[in-house]
Write an enzyme that holds these catalytic residues in place. Structure first.
Site, PDB file in Angstrom:
ATOM      1  N   GLY A 179       0.807  -1.213   0.000  1.00 53.87           N
ATOM      2  CA  GLY A 179       0.000   0.000   0.000  1.00 53.87           C
ATOM      3  C   GLY A 179       0.838   1.259   0.000  1.00 53.87           C
ATOM      4  O   GLY A 179       0.643   2.156  -0.835  1.00 53.87           O
ATOM      5  N   LEU A 230      13.193 -11.257   0.586  1.00 58.40           N
ATOM      6  CA  LEU A 230      14.238 -10.726   1.464  1.00 58.40           C
ATOM      7  C   LEU A 230      15.159 -11.809   2.003  1.00 58.40           C
ATOM      8  O   LEU A 230      16.240 -11.511   2.505  1.00 58.40           O
ATOM      9  CB  LEU A 230      13.610  -9.951   2.621  1.00 58.40           C
ATOM     10  CG  LEU A 230      12.861  -8.668   2.273  1.00 58.40           C
ATOM     11  CD1 LEU A 230      12.195  -8.098   3.529  1.00 58.40           C
ATOM     12  CD2 LEU A 230      13.787  -7.636   1.644  1.00 58.40           C
ATOM     13  N   LYS A 244      10.450  -3.847  14.602  1.00 58.07           N
ATOM     14  CA  LYS A 244      10.835  -2.478  14.256  1.00 58.07           C
ATOM     15  C   LYS A 244      11.872  -1.936  15.249  1.00 58.07           C
ATOM     16  O   LYS A 244      12.749  -1.159  14.863  1.00 58.07           O
ATOM     17  CB  LYS A 244       9.604  -1.580  14.203  1.00 58.07           C
ATOM     18  CG  LYS A 244       8.607  -1.989  13.115  1.00 58.07           C
ATOM     19  CD  LYS A 244       9.255  -2.055  11.743  1.00 58.07           C
ATOM     20  CE  LYS A 244       8.282  -2.416  10.649  1.00 58.07           C
ATOM     21  NZ  LYS A 244       8.920  -2.470   9.313  1.00 58.07           N
ATOM     22  N   GLY A 261       8.311  -6.191   4.063  1.00 54.89           N
ATOM     23  CA  GLY A 261       8.148  -6.970   5.281  1.00 54.89           C
ATOM     24  C   GLY A 261       6.685  -7.114   5.635  1.00 54.89           C
ATOM     25  O   GLY A 261       5.797  -6.615   4.940  1.00 54.89           O
ATOM     26  N   TYR A 285       5.461  -7.664  15.750  1.00 58.20           N
ATOM     27  CA  TYR A 285       5.696  -6.713  14.663  1.00 58.20           C
ATOM     28  C   TYR A 285       6.414  -5.473  15.185  1.00 58.20           C
ATOM     29  O   TYR A 285       7.429  -5.037  14.631  1.00 58.20           O
ATOM     30  CB  TYR A 285       4.362  -6.328  14.026  1.00 58.20           C
ATOM     31  CG  TYR A 285       4.438  -5.113  13.148  1.00 58.20           C
ATOM     32  CD1 TYR A 285       5.103  -5.154  11.928  1.00 58.20           C
ATOM     33  CD2 TYR A 285       3.849  -3.903  13.542  1.00 58.20           C
ATOM     34  CE1 TYR A 285       5.190  -4.026  11.122  1.00 58.20           C
ATOM     35  CE2 TYR A 285       3.933  -2.791  12.740  1.00 58.20           C
ATOM     36  CZ  TYR A 285       4.595  -2.852  11.536  1.00 58.20           C
ATOM     37  OH  TYR A 285       4.691  -1.731  10.743  1.00 58.20           O
ATOM     38  N   SER A 334       7.992   2.006  12.849  1.00 57.47           N
ATOM     39  CA  SER A 334       6.554   2.112  13.114  1.00 57.47           C
ATOM     40  C   SER A 334       6.302   2.689  14.496  1.00 57.47           C
ATOM     41  O   SER A 334       7.118   2.517  15.420  1.00 57.47           O
ATOM     42  CB  SER A 334       5.906   0.723  13.028  1.00 57.47           C
ATOM     43  OG  SER A 334       4.572   0.746  13.484  1.00 57.47           O
ATOM     44  N   ASN A 335       5.149   3.325  14.634  1.00 54.22           N
ATOM     45  CA  ASN A 335       4.724   3.774  15.964  1.00 54.22           C
ATOM     46  C   ASN A 335       4.525   2.599  16.910  1.00 54.22           C
ATOM     47  O   ASN A 335       4.504   2.772  18.128  1.00 54.22           O
ATOM     48  CB  ASN A 335       3.453   4.618  15.850  1.00 54.22           C
ATOM     49  CG  ASN A 335       2.233   3.833  15.406  1.00 54.22           C
ATOM     50  OD1 ASN A 335       1.366   3.499  16.205  1.00 54.22           O
ATOM     51  ND2 ASN A 335       2.141   3.538  14.109  1.00 54.22           N
ATOM     52  N   HIS A 336       4.417   1.380  16.369  1.00 61.01           N
ATOM     53  CA  HIS A 336       4.228   0.210  17.229  1.00 61.01           C
ATOM     54  C   HIS A 336       5.506  -0.208  17.946  1.00 61.01           C
ATOM     55  O   HIS A 336       5.466  -1.065  18.826  1.00 61.01           O
ATOM     56  CB  HIS A 336       3.629  -0.934  16.422  1.00 61.01           C
ATOM     57  CG  HIS A 336       2.244  -0.612  15.938  1.00 61.01           C
ATOM     58  ND1 HIS A 336       1.168  -0.492  16.786  1.00 61.01           N
ATOM     59  CD2 HIS A 336       1.782  -0.322  14.697  1.00 61.01           C
ATOM     60  CE1 HIS A 336       0.087  -0.161  16.093  1.00 61.01           C
ATOM     61  NE2 HIS A 336       0.442  -0.047  14.820  1.00 61.01           N
ATOM     62  N   ASP A 384       9.832  -6.308  -4.906  1.00 56.87           N
ATOM     63  CA  ASP A 384       8.795  -6.871  -4.047  1.00 56.87           C
ATOM     64  C   ASP A 384       8.831  -8.381  -4.203  1.00 56.87           C
ATOM     65  O   ASP A 384       9.332  -8.909  -5.204  1.00 56.87           O
ATOM     66  CB  ASP A 384       7.403  -6.333  -4.414  1.00 56.87           C
ATOM     67  CG  ASP A 384       6.422  -6.464  -3.261  1.00 56.87           C
ATOM     68  OD1 ASP A 384       6.184  -5.445  -2.572  1.00 56.87           O
ATOM     69  OD2 ASP A 384       5.895  -7.568  -3.035  1.00 56.87           O
TER      70      ASP A 384
END
Length: 269
Positions: free
Chosen positions: A15, A50, A142, A71, A138, A109-111, A35
């Site tokens: 996306g 990857l 990061k 990923g 996940y 990521s914010n995660h 990809d």
């Protein structure tokens, strides 16, 4: 720093990758696309996993920089996260080191800080040096990517800007997203700044637009030359009418990670 000419874009079929394929050439970049899936309409795109170190080395050969978006982007069993997000990111950094690529923009990521309580009321914005508190495997991957970037800067002089992305969609789709949304146009602005700023070493930034309801401090991103132009607020009235305001007592509303802290989609504890 002069704008890199050729940039490898991993995860180009995803996306965010699809959005950047359309926007980044406007900044003068020639994109080399990679990809694990074939990309429709892109016959020159590289189809590679990857895990394939030889294919990655060939893919990075001759590029000026890399934007690493590839990923797994949601929670998954640890074995899958390990292969795609941890080992795969290591493979990419090794290929970049071996081929002399000088800079990577890493999609963090914010995660990575998902269990950090969100600001409320007059609370200050969350700084980038807040302790990492991943909310999932996940998010943990990061954190690994950020540490790997630091290691490759300290040991090998390979620069990275780690971008803790919020949610990059054409428009926000939830009340939480009003605080973490990054418009595609601002995403391209931030990636361009990350590719061209001087002497970044390893720099961690938050990736969002200049949202009225912003939760985190964009100072380190602005220091790269990033000037966000968009704000989620025009979408607020409709989303709040449909979904209601965030509730401090709701655990999914209380932390930066949202439902990631309460709803593991793969495995029960």
């Amino acid at each position: 720093m002069p704008a890199p000419r050729t940039v490898l874009l991993t995860g180009a079929a995803g996306g965010l990758g699809t959005l950047m394929r359309d926007l980044l050439p406007g900044y003068g970049y020639e994109l080399r696309l990679l990809d694990v899936r074939p990309i429709e309409g892109e016959p020159d795109a590289i189809t590679a996993d990857l895990a394939d170190a030889d294919a990655l080395r060939e893919a990075v050969r001759g590029v000026d920089a890399i934007i690493h978006l590839a990923g797994i982007s949601l929670e998954a069993p640890f074995a899958k996260i390990l292969t795609a997000n941890i080992e795969g990111t290591y493979n990419l950094y090794e290929a970049a080191r071996q081929e002399g690529v000088g800079r990577i923009v890493f999609a963090s990521s914010n995660h990575a800080v998902g269990y950090t309580p969100r600001p409320q009321g007059d609370d200050p914005l969350i700084p980038v040096d807040t302790p990492r508190r991943p909310d999932t495997f996940y998010g943990l991957s990061k954190c690994f990517g950020e540490d790997l970037a630091q290691l490759y800067w300290d040991r090998h002089g390979l620069e990275t800007v780690s971008v803790r992305i919020g949610s990059c969609f054409p428009e926000p789709t939830s009340v939480r997203m009003l605080s973490v949304w990054m418009s595609p146009a601002d995403g391209a602005r931030l990636f361009h700044a990350a590719l061209t700023a001087e002497d970044v070493g390893h720099t961690v930034v938050y990736g969002s637009s200049a949202n009225t309801r912003l939760w985190w401090d964009l100072a380190s991103a602005r220091a790269l030359g990033y000037e966000p132009q968009d704000d989620s607020e025009p979408y607020a009235e409709k989303l709040i009418a449909e979904q209601g305001e965030l509730e401090p007592g709701n655990e999914a509303h209380a932390y930066l990670g949202g439902h990631f802290v309460t709803d593991p989609p793969i495995w029960p504890y």
